[in-house]
Design a protein around this motif. Sequence first.
Motif, mmCIF file in Angstrom:
data_model
loop_
_atom_site.group_PDB
_atom_site.id
_atom_site.type_symbol
_atom_site.label_atom_id
_atom_site.label_comp_id
_atom_site.label_asym_id
_atom_site.label_seq_id
_atom_site.Cartn_x
_atom_site.Cartn_y
_atom_site.Cartn_z
ATOM 1 N N LYS A 1 -3.925 14.970 13.631
ATOM 2 C CA LYS A 1 -5.275 14.400 13.600
ATOM 3 C C LYS A 1 -5.445 13.346 14.691
ATOM 4 C CE LYS A 1 -6.283 11.343 10.463
ATOM 5 N NZ LYS A 1 -6.584 10.693 9.171
ATOM 6 N N HIS A 2 -4.356 12.622 14.987
ATOM 7 C CA HIS A 2 -4.408 11.591 16.022
ATOM 8 C C HIS A 2 -3.982 12.123 17.388
ATOM 9 C CE1 HIS A 2 -5.296 8.092 13.451
ATOM 10 N NE2 HIS A 2 -4.618 8.751 12.524
ATOM 11 N N ASP A 3 -3.732 13.415 17.453
ATOM 12 C CA ASP A 3 -3.393 14.079 18.716
ATOM 13 C C ASP A 3 -2.119 13.509 19.339
ATOM 14 O OD1 ASP A 3 -3.828 16.046 20.627
ATOM 15 O OD2 ASP A 3 -4.936 14.688 21.957
ATOM 16 N N VAL A 4 -1.107 13.279 18.483
ATOM 17 C CA VAL A 4 0.201 12.846 18.970
ATOM 18 C C VAL A 4 1.268 13.680 18.275
ATOM 19 C CG1 VAL A 4 -0.512 10.480 19.476
ATOM 20 C CG2 VAL A 4 0.424 11.034 17.217
ATOM 21 N N PRO A 5 2.408 13.922 18.924
ATOM 22 C CA PRO A 5 3.511 14.575 18.218
ATOM 23 C C PRO A 5 4.088 13.640 17.170
ATOM 24 C CG PRO A 5 4.221 13.858 20.389
ATOM 25 C CD PRO A 5 2.751 13.594 20.323
ATOM 26 N N LEU A 6 4.565 14.187 16.056
ATOM 27 C CA LEU A 6 5.122 13.363 14.991
ATOM 28 C C LEU A 6 6.284 12.503 15.495
ATOM 29 C CD1 LEU A 6 5.170 12.545 12.028
ATOM 30 C CD2 LEU A 6 6.591 14.573 11.565
ATOM 31 N N ALA A 7 7.001 12.983 16.498
ATOM 32 C CA ALA A 7 8.125 12.215 17.030
ATOM 33 C C ALA A 7 7.702 10.860 17.584
ATOM 34 C CB ALA A 7 8.836 13.017 18.114
ATOM 35 N N GLU B 1 -1.858 0.304 15.334
ATOM 36 C CA GLU B 1 -1.294 -0.062 14.036
ATOM 37 C C GLU B 1 -1.964 0.689 12.892
ATOM 38 O OE1 GLU B 1 1.217 -2.161 12.762
ATOM 39 O OE2 GLU B 1 1.901 -1.756 14.796
ATOM 40 N N THR B 2 -3.204 1.070 13.070
ATOM 41 C CA THR B 2 -3.956 1.709 11.991
ATOM 42 C C THR B 2 -3.412 3.072 11.603
ATOM 43 O OG1 THR B 2 -5.483 2.529 13.675
ATOM 44 C CG2 THR B 2 -6.096 0.494 12.520
ATOM 45 N N ILE B 3 -2.575 3.671 12.436
ATOM 46 C CA ILE B 3 -2.059 5.002 12.121
ATOM 47 C C ILE B 3 -0.992 4.950 11.026
ATOM 48 C CG2 ILE B 3 -0.244 5.001 13.894
ATOM 49 C CD1 ILE B 3 -0.750 7.952 14.345
ATOM 50 N N TYR B 4 -0.225 3.863 10.965
ATOM 51 C CA TYR B 4 0.974 3.864 10.115
ATOM 52 C C TYR B 4 0.694 3.878 8.615
ATOM 53 C CZ TYR B 4 3.443 3.270 14.470
ATOM 54 O OH TYR B 4 3.929 3.459 15.737
ATOM 55 N N PRO B 5 -0.306 3.153 8.107
ATOM 56 C CA PRO B 5 -0.546 3.238 6.659
ATOM 57 C C PRO B 5 -0.863 4.652 6.178
ATOM 58 C CG PRO B 5 -1.659 1.320 7.576
ATOM 59 C CD PRO B 5 -1.146 2.126 8.738
ATOM 60 N N GLU B 6 -1.344 5.492 7.071
ATOM 61 C CA GLU B 6 -1.668 6.856 6.666
ATOM 62 C C GLU B 6 -0.431 7.653 6.274
ATOM 63 O OE1 GLU B 6 -4.546 8.968 9.109
ATOM 64 O OE2 GLU B 6 -4.939 7.109 10.227
ATOM 65 N N PHE B 7 0.734 7.247 6.762
ATOM 66 C CA PHE B 7 1.972 7.967 6.436
ATOM 67 C C PHE B 7 2.592 7.522 5.109
ATOM 68 C CE2 PHE B 7 1.849 8.179 11.128
ATOM 69 C CZ PHE B 7 1.955 9.553 11.299
ATOM 70 N N ASP B 8 2.103 6.406 4.564
ATOM 71 C CA ASP B 8 2.811 5.781 3.445
ATOM 72 C C ASP B 8 2.906 6.668 2.208
ATOM 73 O OD1 ASP B 8 3.219 3.597 5.029
ATOM 74 O OD2 ASP B 8 1.727 2.322 4.051
ATOM 75 N N ASN B 9 1.930 7.497 1.955
ATOM 76 C CA ASN B 9 1.961 8.336 0.750
ATOM 77 C C ASN B 9 3.009 9.436 0.815
ATOM 78 O OD1 ASN B 9 -0.056 6.925 -0.547
ATOM 79 N ND2 ASN B 9 -1.689 8.232 0.250
#
Length: 339
Positions: free
Chosen positions: A271-277, A316-324
């Motif tokens: 969704k953010h157009d970046v590789p998960l790595a 920084e706003t991308i990281y909370p999306e991974f928390d679940n």
Amino acid sequence: MKTRRIGKTELAVTEVSFGAAALGGLYRACPREQAMETLDAAWDSGIRYFDVAPWYGLGLAERRVGDFLRDKPEAEWVLSTKVGRLLRPVPTGTVPDYSYVDPLCFDADYDYSYDGIMRSVEFSYARLGLNRIDILYVHDIGGYTHGAARNAVYLKQFLDSGVKALEELKSSGAIKAFGLGVNEAPVCLDVMRNADIDCILMAGRYTLLDRTAVAELLPLCRQKGTSLVVGGVFNSGILATGAVPGSNFDYMPATEDVLARVRGMEAIASKHDVPLAAPALQFPLRDPIVASVLIGTAKASSLNRNMALFAPPLPETIYPEFDNYTLVAPPLGDEAVRV
């Protein structure tokens, strides 16, 4: 490259560091020329902190890293190696299979005592061909490697005498810092409640996916001023490859639960157009207690590809999306719980 300080010491390391396990032939052969090309790529990228261990290729990786650093400006590089295993020669063709391809003809015995640590350091000097080691990590102490009963013996051995060796080496100026090089949080808590250490090389337990170091270990590190060097940021590969067939988590085939979590993370990255790595690599450095992120490979192309993922910094706003989708810390002695 920016640097960060190790614990309360004056030693600073680059925010990205190089781990040399693959140069010892971990899982696949690594010819010398290939190893040197990879180290050259790391140096050219700005990395100046190199981590190795006697265990990696049963001495082979130490020889290669030492050969590489010998002609580099001494003031520019930082080197860590490990103690806790003593190598002894064995006949050709009788080296046990420790997942290293074409290792040197040695086997390893665990020894976390004062004498064992002092001997290990002397042996490492000889293999490295260098007159300086900056950081010593106590390698693979803990129930993860030894099981609870056996580790109780080794932990007592280390706390009763081994830690004294490290304190003497540091106070004499032979090393600048010492700590633990492990894959688990509980043993770090055990040691830190009985001794002061400068740093922990923690593999796989403070990552985008696995947060099992967060609940207890990170607060204790902040309280005591102990730095983390974070390895295993891809959790044995799955955060680099994604949830593909055959992907591994924690050195084992990933479970369906882990695969589902990583698919959720992949969707966020897409969704953010970046590789998960990219968020996997950048995540640990968000915390100032983390001195460096350790990346390891035996291919220059892989190293250059990973280094490119550190820039530009992700919002920084991308990281909370991974928390679940994360694995979080359980009570001590239990398996990781899923949220």
